[in-house]
Design a protein around this motif. Sequence first.
Motif, short mmCIF file in Angstrom:
data_model
loop_
_atom_site.label_atom_id
_atom_site.label_comp_id
_atom_site.label_asym_id
_atom_site.label_seq_id
_atom_site.Cartn_x
_atom_site.Cartn_y
_atom_site.Cartn_z
N GLU A 1 54.60 5.02 83.06
CA GLU A 1 53.80 5.89 83.92
C GLU A 1 52.34 5.41 84.00
O GLU A 1 51.69 5.56 85.03
N TYR A 2 51.85 4.83 82.92
CA TYR A 2 50.51 4.23 82.90
C TYR A 2 50.42 3.13 83.96
O TYR A 2 49.47 3.07 84.74
N PHE A 3 51.43 2.26 84.01
CA PHE A 3 51.45 1.20 85.01
C PHE A 3 51.57 1.77 86.42
O PHE A 3 50.96 1.25 87.36
N ARG A 4 52.32 2.83 86.57
CA ARG A 4 52.42 3.49 87.87
C ARG A 4 51.05 4.03 88.28
O ARG A 4 50.64 3.90 89.43
N GLU A 5 50.32 4.62 87.35
CA GLU A 5 48.97 5.13 87.61
C GLU A 5 48.03 4.00 88.03
O GLU A 5 47.16 4.19 88.88
N LEU A 6 48.20 2.83 87.43
CA LEU A 6 47.40 1.67 87.80
C LEU A 6 47.69 1.18 89.22
O LEU A 6 46.89 0.45 89.80
N GLY A 7 48.86 1.54 89.72
CA GLY A 7 49.28 1.02 91.01
C GLY A 7 49.86 -0.37 90.92
O GLY A 7 49.94 -1.10 91.91
N TYR A 8 50.29 -0.75 89.71
CA TYR A 8 50.83 -2.10 89.49
C TYR A 8 52.35 -2.05 89.60
O TYR A 8 53.01 -1.30 88.87
N ASP A 9 52.90 -2.85 90.50
CA ASP A 9 54.34 -2.90 90.69
C ASP A 9 54.95 -3.91 89.72
O ASP A 9 55.06 -5.09 90.01
N TYR A 10 55.33 -3.40 88.59
CA TYR A 10 55.87 -4.22 87.51
C TYR A 10 57.13 -4.97 87.95
O TYR A 10 57.30 -6.15 87.66
#
Length: 146
Positions: free
Chosen positions: A40-49
Amino acid sequence: MARAEFNFCFPFRVRYSEIDGQKVVFNAHYLTYFDTAITEYFRELGYDYMAQVERTGTDFHTVRTLVDYKRPILFDDEIEVHVRTARIGRSSIGFAVEIHPQGKDDLYASGEVVWVNTDQTSHKSAPVPEELVPLLEGFEKKGLRG
């Protein structure tokens, strides 16, 4: 650390399936909470893992986890899992993670998760994607290379 030292948290309510015979969250679920909160942290960053995996042929592998259990978490407790990037290496990212009761500074658990970016063909470490570094540093409002 205090909750105020984190720029991100993700809430959970403890479900019956997550507790053990002592009515306490089973220890392995702490890592599930950590992993979900980091996602969810990465989602908040807007980073498409997942796009990174497709585009670069690299993927992060968890190489270290640490959990320090401070107090038991019980069924139906409302908790917040706080995440921050603590360090970025050449090929690794270290996360600091804490679990607190919702809206309180009391500490249930703290921990660490370390990822290493890995070439999926050679299975050797690969540099952290360059486009990710400024996102993490900007979100955390500090330099993280080290």
